[in-house]
Motif scaffolding. Structure first.
Motif, PDB file in Angstrom:
ATOM      1  N   ALA A  95     -25.713  16.419 -24.201  1.00 19.69           N
ATOM      2  CA  ALA A  95     -26.541  17.223 -23.891  1.00 19.69           C
ATOM      3  C   ALA A  95     -27.800  17.210 -25.100  1.00 19.69           C
ATOM      4  CB  ALA A  95     -25.932  18.950 -23.464  1.00 19.69           C
TER       5      ALA A  95
ATOM      6  N   GLY B 241     -31.314  15.316 -24.117  1.00 18.66           N
ATOM      7  CA  GLY B 241     -32.169  16.316 -23.447  1.00 18.66           C
ATOM      8  C   GLY B 241     -32.595  17.773 -23.623  1.00 18.66           C
ATOM      9  N   ALA B 242     -31.806  18.575 -25.057  1.00 20.79           N
ATOM     10  CA  ALA B 242     -31.821  19.418 -25.258  1.00 20.79           C
ATOM     11  C   ALA B 242     -33.378  19.073 -26.377  1.00 20.79           C
ATOM     12  CB  ALA B 242     -30.696  20.364 -26.174  1.00 20.79           C
TER      13      ALA B 242
ATOM     14  N   THR C  58     -36.215  18.295 -24.447  1.00 20.44           N
ATOM     15  CA  THR C  58     -37.157  19.598 -23.307  1.00 20.44           C
ATOM     16  C   THR C  58     -37.402  20.935 -24.875  1.00 20.44           C
ATOM     17  OG1 THR C  58     -35.147  19.881 -21.733  1.00 20.44           O
ATOM     18  CG2 THR C  58     -36.100  21.551 -22.449  1.00 20.44           C
TER      19      THR C  58
ATOM     20  N   TRP D  80     -34.978  31.964 -24.808  1.00 23.95           N
ATOM     21  CA  TRP D  80     -34.405  31.323 -23.579  1.00 23.95           C
ATOM     22  C   TRP D  80     -33.892  30.983 -23.043  1.00 23.95           C
ATOM     23  CZ3 TRP D  80     -39.902  33.760 -19.972  1.00 23.95           C
ATOM     24  CH2 TRP D  80     -39.555  34.767 -20.324  1.00 23.95           C
ATOM     25  N   LEU D  81     -34.951  29.648 -23.822  1.00 28.98           N
ATOM     26  CA  LEU D  81     -34.756  28.338 -23.760  1.00 28.98           C
ATOM     27  C   LEU D  81     -33.415  28.272 -24.415  1.00 28.98           C
ATOM     28  CD1 LEU D  81     -34.768  25.621 -22.516  1.00 28.98           C
ATOM     29  CD2 LEU D  81     -37.678  25.018 -23.863  1.00 28.98           C
TER      30      LEU D  81
ATOM     31  N   THR E  21     -31.073  30.412 -25.589  1.00 26.60           N
ATOM     32  CA  THR E  21     -30.148  30.416 -25.014  1.00 26.60           C
ATOM     33  C   THR E  21     -29.023  30.674 -23.865  1.00 26.60           C
ATOM     34  OG1 THR E  21     -30.753  33.275 -24.883  1.00 26.60           O
ATOM     35  CG2 THR E  21     -29.195  32.898 -23.955  1.00 26.60           C
ATOM     36  N   GLY E  22     -30.045  28.797 -23.134  1.00 19.60           N
ATOM     37  CA  GLY E  22     -29.696  28.238 -22.468  1.00 19.60           C
ATOM     38  C   GLY E  22     -28.895  27.022 -22.883  1.00 19.60           C
ATOM     39  N   ILE E  23     -29.340  26.571 -23.557  1.00 18.13           N
ATOM     40  CA  ILE E  23     -28.870  25.072 -24.301  1.00 18.13           C
ATOM     41  C   ILE E  23     -27.743  25.618 -24.558  1.00 18.13           C
ATOM     42  CG2 ILE E  23     -29.161  24.195 -26.391  1.00 18.13           C
ATOM     43  CD1 ILE E  23     -32.274  24.411 -25.675  1.00 18.13           C
TER      44      ILE E  23
ATOM     45  N   ARG F 151     -25.512  27.877 -24.185  1.00 21.90           N
ATOM     46  CA  ARG F 151     -24.298  28.409 -23.623  1.00 21.90           C
ATOM     47  C   ARG F 151     -23.930  27.492 -22.451  1.00 21.90           C
ATOM     48  NH1 ARG F 151     -24.924  35.012 -21.998  1.00 21.90           N
ATOM     49  NH2 ARG F 151     -25.777  35.497 -24.274  1.00 21.90           N
TER      50      ARG F 151
ATOM     51  N   GLU G 234     -25.255  25.839 -19.677  1.00 25.80           N
ATOM     52  CA  GLU G 234     -25.388  26.092 -18.167  1.00 25.80           C
ATOM     53  C   GLU G 234     -25.904  24.795 -17.505  1.00 25.80           C
ATOM     54  OE1 GLU G 234     -24.286  29.944 -16.611  1.00 25.80           O
ATOM     55  OE2 GLU G 234     -23.981  30.496 -18.398  1.00 25.80           O
ATOM     56  N   GLU G 235     -25.567  25.103 -16.858  1.00 27.24           N
ATOM     57  CA  GLU G 235     -26.735  24.058 -15.507  1.00 27.24           C
ATOM     58  C   GLU G 235     -26.370  23.854 -13.926  1.00 27.24           C
ATOM     59  OE1 GLU G 235     -25.532  19.588 -15.989  1.00 27.24           O
ATOM     60  OE2 GLU G 235     -23.932  20.853 -17.475  1.00 27.24           O
ATOM     61  N   SER G 236     -25.630  24.494 -13.711  1.00 24.81           N
ATOM     62  CA  SER G 236     -25.807  25.131 -12.569  1.00 24.81           C
ATOM     63  C   SER G 236     -27.134  25.117 -11.670  1.00 24.81           C
ATOM     64  CB  SER G 236     -24.756  26.288 -11.561  1.00 24.81           C
ATOM     65  OG  SER G 236     -25.448  27.307 -11.984  1.00 24.81           O
ATOM     66  N   LEU G 237     -27.151  25.800 -10.516  1.00 24.17           N
ATOM     67  CA  LEU G 237     -28.655  26.920 -10.054  1.00 24.17           C
ATOM     68  C   LEU G 237     -29.819  25.425  -9.428  1.00 24.17           C
ATOM     69  CD1 LEU G 237     -29.525  29.155 -12.533  1.00 24.17           C
ATOM     70  CD2 LEU G 237     -29.779  29.320 -10.359  1.00 24.17           C
ATOM     71  N   THR G 238     -28.862  23.620  -9.501  1.00 23.57           N
ATOM     72  CA  THR G 238     -29.585  22.887  -8.753  1.00 23.57           C
ATOM     73  C   THR G 238     -29.413  22.984  -7.471  1.00 23.57           C
ATOM     74  OG1 THR G 238     -28.226  21.576  -9.558  1.00 23.57           O
ATOM     75  CG2 THR G 238     -30.612  21.761 -10.866  1.00 23.57           C
TER      76      THR G 238
ATOM     77  N   PHE H  38     -42.604  18.104 -18.306  1.00 27.27           N
ATOM     78  CA  PHE H  38     -41.210  17.134 -18.393  1.00 27.27           C
ATOM     79  C   PHE H  38     -41.712  16.316 -17.916  1.00 27.27           C
ATOM     80  CE2 PHE H  38     -37.793  19.099 -19.646  1.00 27.27           C
ATOM     81  CZ  PHE H  38     -36.752  18.574 -20.302  1.00 27.27           C
TER      82      PHE H  38
ATOM     83  N   VAL I  56     -31.923  15.901 -16.954  1.00 28.92           N
ATOM     84  CA  VAL I  56     -32.372  15.891 -18.169  1.00 28.92           C
ATOM     85  C   VAL I  56     -33.456  16.979 -17.517  1.00 28.92           C
ATOM     86  CG1 VAL I  56     -33.653  16.223 -20.225  1.00 28.92           C
ATOM     87  CG2 VAL I  56     -32.095  14.282 -19.390  1.00 28.92           C
TER      88      VAL I  56
ATOM     89  N   THR J  68     -30.866  19.918 -15.506  1.00 26.90           N
ATOM     90  CA  THR J  68     -30.488  20.630 -16.599  1.00 26.90           C
ATOM     91  C   THR J  68     -31.455  21.469 -17.207  1.00 26.90           C
ATOM     92  OG1 THR J  68     -28.783  18.110 -17.131  1.00 26.90           O
ATOM     93  CG2 THR J  68     -28.847  20.421 -18.321  1.00 26.90           C
TER      94      THR J  68
ATOM     95  N   GLY K 186     -32.428  24.805 -15.763  1.00 29.49           N
ATOM     96  CA  GLY K 186     -31.237  25.776 -15.174  1.00 29.49           C
ATOM     97  C   GLY K 186     -30.856  25.873 -16.223  1.00 29.49           C
ATOM     98  N   TRP K 187     -31.081  25.867 -18.435  1.00 24.97           N
ATOM     99  CA  TRP K 187     -31.062  26.754 -19.347  1.00 24.97           C
ATOM    100  C   TRP K 187     -32.289  28.030 -19.490  1.00 24.97           C
ATOM    101  CZ3 TRP K 187     -31.494  21.286 -22.725  1.00 24.97           C
ATOM    102  CH2 TRP K 187     -29.968  20.673 -22.655  1.00 24.97           C
ATOM    103  N   LEU K 188     -33.635  27.140 -18.689  1.00 23.74           N
ATOM    104  CA  LEU K 188     -34.527  28.074 -18.778  1.00 23.74           C
ATOM    105  C   LEU K 188     -34.460  29.424 -17.648  1.00 23.74           C
ATOM    106  CD1 LEU K 188     -36.625  27.979 -20.740  1.00 23.74           C
ATOM    107  CD2 LEU K 188     -37.737  26.578 -18.728  1.00 23.74           C
TER     108      LEU K 188
ATOM    109  N   THR L 258     -31.407  31.071 -16.717  1.00 26.21           N
ATOM    110  CA  THR L 258     -30.785  31.270 -17.151  1.00 26.21           C
ATOM    111  C   THR L 258     -30.988  32.088 -18.270  1.00 26.21           C
ATOM    112  OG1 THR L 258     -28.729  29.341 -17.045  1.00 26.21           O
ATOM    113  CG2 THR L 258     -28.255  31.463 -18.430  1.00 26.21           C
ATOM    114  N   GLY L 259     -31.547  31.771 -19.067  1.00 24.21           N
ATOM    115  CA  GLY L 259     -32.106  32.473 -20.017  1.00 24.21           C
ATOM    116  C   GLY L 259     -33.077  33.323 -19.375  1.00 24.21           C
ATOM    117  N   ILE L 260     -34.619  32.799 -18.489  1.00 26.10           N
ATOM    118  CA  ILE L 260     -35.493  34.151 -18.532  1.00 26.10           C
ATOM    119  C   ILE L 260     -34.182  35.191 -17.585  1.00 26.10           C
ATOM    120  CG2 ILE L 260     -36.709  34.819 -16.020  1.00 26.10           C
ATOM    121  CD1 ILE L 260     -37.690  31.687 -16.476  1.00 26.10           C
TER     122      ILE L 260
ATOM    123  N   GLU M  59     -32.762  37.568 -22.423  1.00 27.24           N
ATOM    124  CA  GLU M  59     -32.594  37.733 -24.048  1.00 27.24           C
ATOM    125  C   GLU M  59     -34.315  37.382 -24.944  1.00 27.24           C
ATOM    126  OE1 GLU M  59     -29.035  37.333 -25.326  1.00 27.24           O
ATOM    127  OE2 GLU M  59     -28.170  37.490 -23.426  1.00 27.24           O
TER     128      GLU M  59
END
Lengths: 165, 165
Positions: free
Chosen positions: A121, A124-125, A128, A152-153, A155-157, A159, A161-165, B136, B145, B148, B151-153, B155-157, B161
DNA sequence: CAATATAACTGGACAGTGTACAGTTCGACA
DNA sequence: TGTCGAACTGTACACTGTCCAGTTATATTG
């Protein structure tokens, strides 16, 4: 020549950065520049990469690598904002690819790895975070908004996570 | 005229979108265009906002508002990528500000509010998400990418945090 | 030192850009 | 029918990046 270009950009802005104006500031005919640089694009690329030299490189073995990434990105943001006229050029040229840019990228990859980010990852990170910094510099929002969203970013990175799509 | 501009952009690309070419495609003298539009910037702005009409607007009362935001941003990303030549223009003009853009913004604010985001943080979150999508689209990374990092963003939002600075 | 190779420059030009100004054509409406 | 206003035209200005051919200056050799 790069120095003159930088000065010209500072004084005359993005619109004023033209080959002819640059030549004028060097007391030289416009086409003389083409003995030193293949074209305007390459000149701009050099300008962009050189400017990245000012970005702060926290030690790779920092105690908190994620905080180090945050410092790095904040520094990038500040450096970008220090030359706002350059920002649209970063966008137009899709970032920088010179030695400074590559060193920063490698540095960040190392920090992300130490922060425990899944190796797959990391690229990609990195992208981003870069997009985030350049994008924010471009839309010049208050600095606090950048800091918050960077939080925010990260935090997401962190953890992963990558669901929500 | 907007239609002709859109066609011209599709056929000749960003570089080919010039007032003279547009006039040519309309069988008209170049300056005749200025009876319809104050300048090229305004024409481009209209083009940008019109294009945003294709973005999907999920229902505001969706069961999962955060997922709805994700769908919205993914659709935005797809719409942007559907006209890649337009993307640099979004950046150069710092987004769009026409009626379509404003409607999308309001829609997103409502969804973020329903998702429980702190009202004070909503504008920042909106800007962040927009910057993210446009950025992006500009750097055209693989779609995965984008997904993903979105998703990170989010999650953070959602977790609200903002330390790490 | 003289000869030569090479880097840096010049004048001039080309094909394009957005846009301003003044004047003309033409359809709609009083 | 006369007038008004929108849409158009021709011309022009001041730019842009860049190419070509030719010249000057500098550095490196024999």
């Amino acid at each position: 020549m790069l120095g003159a270009a930088r000065e010209l950009l500072a004084e005359a802005g993005l619109r004023g950065l033209t080959m002819r104006a640059l030549a004028r500031s060097l007391d030289v005919a416009p086409n003389a520049l083409y003995s030193h640089v293949p074209g305007k694009d390459e000149l701009v690329d050099a300008l962009l990469d050189e400017h990245l030299g000012a970005v702060e490189n926290p030690p790779v073995d920092a105690a908190d690598p994620l905080a180090a990434v945050a410092r790095m990105m904040t520094s990038t943001y500040d450096v970008l904002l220090a030359a706002p006229d350059l920002v649209p050029l970063y966008l137009a040229r899709r970032g920088a690819r010179g030695p400074n840019a590559q060193a920063l990228g490698a540095h960040m990859d190392a920090l992300l790895a130490r922060a425990g980010v899944d190796p797959a990852a990391i690229p990609g990170a990195r992208i981003t975070l870069i997009v985030h910094a350049i994008g924010f510099a471009s839309f010049d929002e208050p600095r606090a908004v950048f800091a918050t969203s960077l939080g925010w970013l990260l935090t997401g990175i962190a953890r992963g996570e990558e669901s929500l799509t």
